[in-house]
Motif scaffolding. Structure first.
Motif, PDB file in Angstrom:
ATOM      1  N   ARG A 158       0.849  -1.187   0.000  1.00  0.00           N
ATOM      2  CA  ARG A 158       0.000   0.000   0.000  1.00  0.00           C
ATOM      3  C   ARG A 158       0.883   1.234   0.000  1.00  0.00           C
ATOM      4  NH1 ARG A 158      -1.983  -3.061   4.067  1.00  0.00           N
ATOM      5  NH2 ARG A 158      -1.181  -1.625   5.663  1.00  0.00           N
ATOM      6  N   MET A 159       0.370   2.304  -0.576  1.00  0.00           N
ATOM      7  CA  MET A 159       1.120   3.552  -0.628  1.00  0.00           C
ATOM      8  C   MET A 159       0.849   4.332   0.652  1.00  0.00           C
ATOM      9  SD  MET A 159       0.608   4.600  -4.645  1.00  0.00           S
ATOM     10  CE  MET A 159       1.718   5.998  -4.494  1.00  0.00           C
ATOM     11  N   VAL A 160       1.688   4.088   1.667  1.00  0.00           N
ATOM     12  CA  VAL A 160       1.558   4.745   2.964  1.00  0.00           C
ATOM     13  C   VAL A 160       2.877   5.419   3.308  1.00  0.00           C
ATOM     14  CG1 VAL A 160      -0.185   3.111   3.782  1.00  0.00           C
ATOM     15  CG2 VAL A 160       2.237   2.637   4.168  1.00  0.00           C
ATOM     16  N   GLN A 164       4.944  -4.336  -7.198  1.00  0.00           N
ATOM     17  CA  GLN A 164       4.205  -4.414  -5.939  1.00  0.00           C
ATOM     18  C   GLN A 164       2.766  -4.898  -6.214  1.00  0.00           C
ATOM     19  OE1 GLN A 164       5.968  -3.924  -3.243  1.00  0.00           O
ATOM     20  NE2 GLN A 164       7.771  -3.154  -4.341  1.00  0.00           N
ATOM     21  N   SER A 165       1.985  -4.978  -5.176  1.00  0.00           N
ATOM     22  CA  SER A 165       0.595  -5.425  -5.283  1.00  0.00           C
ATOM     23  C   SER A 165      -0.366  -4.258  -5.066  1.00  0.00           C
ATOM     24  CB  SER A 165       0.319  -6.536  -4.269  1.00  0.00           C
ATOM     25  OG  SER A 165       1.165  -7.638  -4.482  1.00  0.00           O
ATOM     26  N   ILE A 166       0.013  -3.099  -5.506  1.00  0.00           N
ATOM     27  CA  ILE A 166      -0.801  -1.902  -5.322  1.00  0.00           C
ATOM     28  C   ILE A 166      -1.964  -1.912  -6.309  1.00  0.00           C
ATOM     29  CG2 ILE A 166      -0.781   0.613  -5.424  1.00  0.00           C
ATOM     30  CD1 ILE A 166       2.162   0.498  -4.643  1.00  0.00           C
ATOM     31  N   SER A 167      -3.193  -1.677  -5.831  1.00  0.00           N
ATOM     32  CA  SER A 167      -4.373  -1.650  -6.682  1.00  0.00           C
ATOM     33  C   SER A 167      -4.851  -0.235  -6.959  1.00  0.00           C
ATOM     34  CB  SER A 167      -5.513  -2.456  -6.043  1.00  0.00           C
ATOM     35  OG  SER A 167      -5.840  -1.922  -4.773  1.00  0.00           O
ATOM     36  N   SER A 168      -4.408   0.731  -6.177  1.00  0.00           N
ATOM     37  CA  SER A 168      -4.799   2.119  -6.409  1.00  0.00           C
ATOM     38  C   SER A 168      -3.729   3.038  -5.851  1.00  0.00           C
ATOM     39  CB  SER A 168      -6.166   2.434  -5.763  1.00  0.00           C
ATOM     40  OG  SER A 168      -6.092   2.253  -4.354  1.00  0.00           O
ATOM     41  N   ILE A 216      -6.662   4.886 -12.847  1.00  0.00           N
ATOM     42  CA  ILE A 216      -5.767   6.024 -12.602  1.00  0.00           C
ATOM     43  C   ILE A 216      -6.504   7.008 -11.701  1.00  0.00           C
ATOM     44  CG2 ILE A 216      -4.394   7.843 -13.663  1.00  0.00           C
ATOM     45  CD1 ILE A 216      -4.403   6.264 -16.236  1.00  0.00           C
ATOM     46  N   CYS A 217      -5.966   7.239 -10.509  1.00  0.00           N
ATOM     47  CA  CYS A 217      -6.617   8.140  -9.566  1.00  0.00           C
ATOM     48  C   CYS A 217      -5.566   8.720  -8.630  1.00  0.00           C
ATOM     49  CB  CYS A 217      -7.706   7.414  -8.780  1.00  0.00           C
ATOM     50  SG  CYS A 217      -7.093   6.025  -7.802  1.00  0.00           S
TER      51      CYS A 217
END
Length: 1358
Positions: free
Chosen positions: A49-51, A67-71, A94-95
């Motif tokens: 996750r993008m944290v 990575q396993s990032i979905s958003s 894309i968000c």
């Protein structure tokens, strides 16, 4: 804080720790150190996750890979971010980028993104990579005006449209690995002015389907000449773009010629229909004239009888005085005549309706033909339409298929007895065929066993399709289907039909929806007279080649949907299924069939097929047909119709109808003729009206007299009804002020008079000022009077073709008319001639002539010598005038010179023998005089046309070309199909660019050598022997005088006035330095040295097909030649000097000659394409000699003995490393690899056992498109057009072929020949293929400084 939040917080801490460790940061001090960190990288794992991005507020570069990032989240804390990498992750959209307004580089490739969104705020973005996603539509890029590099490779994009138009700064675009299959989509990229690098066939991706089509590079180079690199190839060379432009221009000329031919055929057909109509209406018009005259006489007599009966019987004639039944007899005869008039008028309307119907059919077919030609040009020959005839085997097969699938029992309620096939067009769509073959091949190559993998031909079927006119325009859908294929299953679902493509094996079932729609439409318009009582008589259907795959029977009560039949490729439904529930949703094509009696065996075989995948349906034929009823002729099955048109049968008249006319005319009483009035005065009016005072007359019958004026009619103030039929009136000015008088009798005086009322009737309103175009084609107009002209002030264009006009004087006062079409009329002059009255003296006649009519000279006709400059100009706004096919013979009487503002004048198809009377047309730019009777040109023919650009004089009888000196601005001159033997044009014609002199009697073109800027010269079908003619030796001159009087530049100063074959012509001075394209086909040329063609040093393209040339020489001066065509000659061999000067030659055509050996080709170092079809080469060693051509990419040797059974392919592919296309088929990577493996196997072992190639797919002989640049791409590809699907051969056939190749290689080794250069194979089984010589295998870019490695030494003998 909940437990889940605590766990998530703990997980975020672990992710932040991993992020710090990966970037060399201390987790405990990240709060202080993170503020200054500008670059972060995270690879492969540990960042789900993008944290934690809030700890790095000054971050400018962020890289996240694997990575396993979905958003995307958390970037709102990084407002200074300029570069972002989120690749090889699992992004679905894309968000989260709306705050990154300073972002310049964005890399989001290898994800699961389906739509481009949330990029509106990134106005500073320069680089965007979205490759390897699932994007199918380009959108959301409108605000990225600063974008310079865009990568959309490996997606599912099929169309481009105008989606990239706002990105005007785009320089680098990668669209490889998509599904773009149309050249039209590439044309949209031409609107990107700064685009320099374009990739559609990147080595790391699969090519787009259009990259495998013919002339792909030509199309791109022509439409985007500013490109510097295409598909990793450097295309900045100017000569490449010049070659592309030249090729496209030649194709445009070719298709323009074909389009003009189609239009000319249509004009001829319309003229034929017009003549047929004239013949057919001659009898009805004559009968109407006779019956109308008698009807008026009887009507007049009846009125006299009725008025006399009310007053004094003494007023009756002597024959009728004592007969009290006269009134009844007259009334009975009047009714009989009225019935006969109704019949003939109805018959006349039927003839006109059938004529209009036939013209409409021909017009539709002309439009389709022109559309097909434009489509062929737009696709650069990758879509081609071939019209069949009875001599073609495929035409006969298609015709038999249609007859076998037609059952007259299905049409029994409509009294249809048969079907007539008017035209069959074969569709060659390379993109659709390639897609179809790839789809079938992918199904056959699946790992799981399938019932059709062994015998796929049993799953091939030819099925019919007719569009549903209720949901779409029938013609538009047919054209779209032929160009782009069938619509998807979802598109049919949106129309309210099944979610599949509906097809059938029956003509009646396929045409059911159209039949029902046309019947409903005919019923709704039943008030008007129908042209045909069978409204659906003419139709079109598409015959498609279909791969059925796994088929399943439709289940009762179950909608036809791919979700309901997961393992089936198609679903079929029988039309005779008992108990099958038919509804409008399950089978709309079968509605109405249940009412037919089931007594025909054909019904048992009729099926309706539903295909789920539109790529498994290939449209191959377009059929024009018509139904045959009992009252029409039945076509013979042995001689199918293949004509361009199928005119409807005009109504005929029986002899019984003529007998009825005679009976009506001979009915009692027979009236005696009464004396005719030549003029009228007060007394004669009172006598005719049987009145005492003029002011009391309300009805006046002047029928059947010889009146031409009504000077006293204005005094009849109470007149309500006036009859003037059968007089000699030419105009009705005397009664124009009588508003209360009924005007219905004017129709008898002027039938077909075009006035404002008729225009209002045509338009349905009287708002004339909004009218800009008026089309009254074939409206039987005989006279035009659009007055007052102010009502039509906005009228710009009028079409009055196919009428009966003799002048257009009623249009001369229209203020703003620009285009006037008057083809196919009887125009004699702008203004009509006025008759000379007998009672006037010659002097009175002279003074009473209208000053502006132009007929004030003696005998009302100007002499040819007398100009018409004294006549005032007319129609100052008119710019384009069409007067073709009017029977015009005299241009002076036409008074065309008064139209001083005319820009274009079309006079084709008339009887003009002398060109004069044009002196007033000083602004004329284009003049068309084709198909007339012109034999010569006079001194005054073009004395005023000093700005004329195009002059058309084709198909006349001109023998000499004189008196063209005033045409100094002329650019294009067309003189084909005349009788010219000599032509002479001086250097005064400095603007002349193109001349067409085909089909004449020329023996040289010395009269053209001084034209300074001529570029294209067409001289096919003449008798050209030399550029300059041989000079005759005068008998009274000595040998020394003869020698000195020879023209030094003629080339005939040698002994016997003929150079030897050994002697070059380098000593002759060059000629026509601007000429680039020369056509000399079919001239009977046998000696190129005598032709002196070498003196045309600037020539780019030379066409010499269809001559008697046996030796190629005399071309040494053509050092700039790019294309040379020598097809259909008598060449047996090539000499050492054949191509010594052609070092930049790109295309060489030597097809249909007698060549056995290929020698002396070493100078052709730049040759790209070589065509040797239909020669006599037998030894494969001759093909190996082509190794001296380092740039050869295309070779064709079809029709030679060496090419039988295609056994030459492996050897040729092995020797020619740069070859891309052989015999019209692409040389694939798989084919080249096999050839090299065979050679390696032959070198390593002397045994000839069976060879196995593990890990390779069996060889498939699939046709692939050519990439040539010449006109040869227009020739049908016989390999591709075969209907036997020969690409799916069994593996044992391939192995047998490979054994033969291996034996050949072993034989070569025994003979001691050297081995060949091999392409290196990697351990994985793939190879690095260099498309062009001197190419870096890593980058694919051309390396000019690195020499080509030499071939390896031959192996030691065993």
């Amino acid at each position: 804080m909940t437990q889940n939040e605590k766990q998530r917080l703990t997980g975020d801490e672990e992710i932040i720790k991993e992020l710090c460790v990966s970037n060399g940061l201390c987790y405990e001090k990240v709060g202080q150190e993170g503020c200054g960190e500008m670059v972060l990288e995270m690879f492969f794992s540990g960042f789900p996750r993008m944290v934690g991005l809030s700890l790095f507020p000054r971050l400018s570069s962020l890289t996240i890979i694997g990575q396993s990032i979905s958003s995307i989240h958390g970037l709102e804390y990084c407002p200074l971010l300029k570069e972002l990498w989120v690749v090889e992750c699992k992004l679905n959209e894309i968000c989260g980028l709306h705050n990154c307004v300073h972002l310049q580089k964005l890399f989001l490739y290898d994800n699961n993104i389906q739509q481009i969104t949330d990029l509106e705020m990134l106005v500073d973005l320069h680089i965007l990579w979205l490759n390897k996603n699932q994007i199918s539509d380009i959108q959301g890029l409108n605000s990225l005006v600063s974008l310079k590099e865009l990568n959309l490779a490996d997606n599912a994009i099929e169309t481009l449209g105008h989606s990239l138009d706002p990105n005007i700064n785009l320089q680098n675009l990668n669209l490889s690995g998509n599904k773009i299959s149309s050249f039209k989509e590439l044309t949209h990229l031409a609107r990107l002015p700064r685009l320099r690098h374009l990739s559609l066939k990147d080595p790391q991706s699969i090519p787009n389907p259009l990259c495998l089509l013919y002339n792909y590079y030509i199309h791109v180079l022509y439409h985007m000449p500013h490109l510097q690199r295409l598909d990793t190839y450097d295309i900045s060379s100017k000569h490449l773009k010049d070659t592309a432009e030249s090729t496209v221009l030649k194709k445009m000329m070719y298709y323009t010629m074909r389009e003009r031919c189609a239009l000319r055929q249509f004009d001829d057909l319309k003229a034929k229909f017009r003549q047929q109509r004239r013949d057919q209406i001659q009898l009805p018009e004559e009968r109407i004239r006779v019956l109308t005259r008698v009807f008026r006489n009887v009507e007049c007599e009846l009125s006299h009888v009725q008025s006399a009966g009310k007053r004094d019987p003494e007023d009756l004639t002597s024959d009728l005085r004592n007969d009290h039944s006269n009134e009844q007899r007259l009334q009975h005869k009047l009714n009989a005549l009225k019935d006969r008039l109704k019949f003939w008028k109805r018959h006349l309307e039927e003839v006109e309706a059938f004529h209009q119907h036939n013209v409409a059919l021909a017009s539709d077919r002309r439009d389709i033909t022109v559309h097909f030609l434009l489509l062929e040009l737009e696709t650069v020959g990758n879509i081609r339409f071939e019209e069949g005839n009875t001599g073609e085997p495929w035409f006969t097969s298609c015709y038999d298929l249609l007859l076998s699938r037609f059952c007259a029992w299905d049409y029994k309620p409509h009294h249809i007895t048969g079907i007539k096939i008017n035209r069959i067009i074969r569709i060659h769509n390379r993109a659709l065929r390639q897609r179809f073959q790839d789809k079938v091949h992918s199904l056959l190559c699946r790992q799981e066993p399938s019932p059709y993998s062994q015998n796929y031909k049993c799953c091939m079927e030819y099925l019919f399709y007719v569009p549903d006119p209720e949901h779409s325009c029938e013609s538009d859908e047919i054209l779209q289907t032929l160009e782009n294929g069938f619509k998807t299953a979802n598109a049919y679902k949106a129309l309210g039909r099944e979610r599949a493509i509906p097809l059938t094996n029956s003509v009646s079932v396929s045409d059911r929806l159209r039949l029902t729609f046309m019947q409903k439409k005919s019923c709704s318009t039943s008030g008007s007279n129908p042209v045909d009582r069978l409204p659906f008589r003419h139709g079109q259907l598409i015959i498609s080649k279909v791969f059925l795959g796994r088929s399943a029977a439709a289940k009762e009560g179950l909608l036809i949907d791919c979700d309901h039949y997961p393992k089936a490729n198609s679903v079929y439904l029988s039309t005779c299924s008992k108990g099958q529930k038919l509804t409008a949703q399950t089978a709309p094509d079968l509605l109405g069939l249940s009412s037919l009696p089931d007594s025909c065996d054909c019904r048992q075989q009729q099926k309706l097929w539903y295909m789920f995948d539109h790529e498994m349906v290939l449209p191959e034929y377009l059929v024009d047909f018509e139904y045959v009823t009992k009252d029409t002729s039945q076509p013979s099955p042995d001689f199918p119709s293949s004509s361009h048109t199928s005119p409807a049968d005009a109504p005929s008249v029986s002899l019984a109808e003529l007998d009825l006319d005679e009976e009506a005319l001979k009915m009692e009483p027979i009236l005696k003729p009464h004396p005719k009035l030549l003029s009228i005065d007060d007394q004669s009016i009172l006598t005719v009206a049987r009145a005492n005072v003029l002011s009391q007359i309300t009805v006046l019958n002047l029928h059947g007299n010889s009146l031409n004026k009504l000077p006293e009619i204005s005094r009849l103030t109470a007149l309500k009804h006036l009859t003037l039929s059968f007089n000699e009136f030419t105009h009705l000015d005397d009664i124009s002020h009588m508003e209360t008088c009924e005007s219905e009798t004017a129709k008898d005086v002027f039938g077909g008079r075009l006035n404002a009322d008729m225009v209002a009737e045509k338009l349905g309103h009287t708002n004339y000022r909004d009218l800009s175009e008026l089309n009254l084609q074939s409206s039987s107009v005989r006279m035009v009077d659009l007055a007052p002209a102010d009502l039509f002030s906005n009228l710009r264009s009028i079409n009055l073709e196919h009428n009966n006009l003799t002048s257009f004087s009623g249009l001369i006062f229209l203020p703003n008319i620009k285009v006037l079409s008057l083809n196919y009329n009887h125009i004699e002059s702008i203004l009509p001639r006025q008759k000379v009255q007998n009672h006037m003296s010659n002097k009175q006649i002279l003074y009473h002539k209208v000053s502006s009519s132009g007929y004030g000279q003696q005998n009302s006709r100007p002499s040819r010598e007398g100009p018409t400059d004294n006549l005032e100009p007319l129609m100052s706004s008119l710019e384009v005038l069409h007067l073709g096919y009017n029977g015009i013979s005299n241009l002076i009487n036409l008074q065309i010179s008064r139209l001083t503002n005319l820009r274009a004048l079309f006079l084709q198809g008339n009887d003009i023998s002398q060109v004069d009377g044009l002196d007033g047309l000083r602004r004329l730019r284009e003049l068309v005089l084709d198909r007339n009777r012109i034999k010569s040109l006079s001194e005054n023919s073009f004395c005023g046309q000093r700005v004329l650009l195009d002059l058309h004089l084709a198909e006349n009888r001109i023998r000499e070309l004189n008196h063209l000196l005033p045409l100094t601005e002329l650019r294009r001159l067309f003189l084909d199909m005349n009788k010219m033997q000599f032509e002479c044009l001086s250097d005064l014609f400095s603007n002349l660019r193109s001349i067409n002199l085909e089909h004449n009697n020329l023996t040289s073109f010395s009269g053209l050598i001084f034209l300074p800027n001529i570029k294209v010269l067409s001289l096919n079908y003449n008798h050209i022997e030399s550029i300059l003619p041989r000079q005759k030796v005068q008998n009274h001159m000595s040998n020394k005088q003869i020698l000195y009087h020879k023209v030094s530049s003629s080339g005939y100063g040698q002994q016997n006035s003929r150079p030897s074959r050994e002697g070059p012509t380098d000593n002759l001075e060059p000629l026509m330095s601007s000429l680039e394209v020369l056509h000399l086909g079919y001239n009977g040329i046998s000696n190129l040295i005598n032709l002196q063609i070498s003196r045309l040093t600037n020539l780019r393209a030379l066409f010499l097909q269809g001559n008697d040339i046996s030796q190629v020489d005399g071309l040494d001066g053509l050092r700039r030649l790019r294309e040379l065509v020598l097809d259909r000659n008598r060449i047996k061999s090539l000499s050492e000097n054949s191509f010594c000067g052609q070092r930049v030659l790109l295309d060489l055509h030597l097809a249909e000659n007698r060549i056995r050996e290929l020698n002396h080709l070493l100078p052709l170092t730049e040759l790209r394409r070589l065509f040797l079809d239909m020669n006599k080469m037998q030894d494969i060693l001759e093909l190996e000699k082509l190794e001296v051509l380092p740039s050869l990419i295309e070779l064709s040797v079809m029709g030679n003995p060496v090419a039988r059974r295609s056994l030459h392919r492996p050897a040729v592919v092995l020797h020619l490393s740069t070859l891309q296309v052989l015999d019209g088929m692409t040389v694939t990577l798989e084919e080249r690899t096999r050839a090299e493996l065979l050679n390696n196997e032959a070198q390593g072992s002397s045994s000839g056992g069976e060879m196995t190639l593990p890990g390779l797919v069996p060889l498939v002989a699939r046709p692939a498109p050519l990439r040539g640049t010449g006109i040869h791409t227009l020739v049908p590809d016989q390999q591709e057009d075969t209907h036997d699907t020969s690409r799916y051969k069994k593996q044992k056939t391939v192995v047998s072929l490979l054994r033969g190749v291996q034996s050949y290689i072993n034989f070569r080794q025994i003979k001691g020949s050297s081995s060949h250069y091999m392409t290196a194979l990697q351990q994985t089984g793939y190879r690095v293929l260099s498309t062009f010589p001197n190419t870096d295998p890593e980058t694919g870019y051309q390396c000019h400084s690195v020499p080509r490695p030499p071939p390896p030494p031959p192996p030691p003998p065993l």
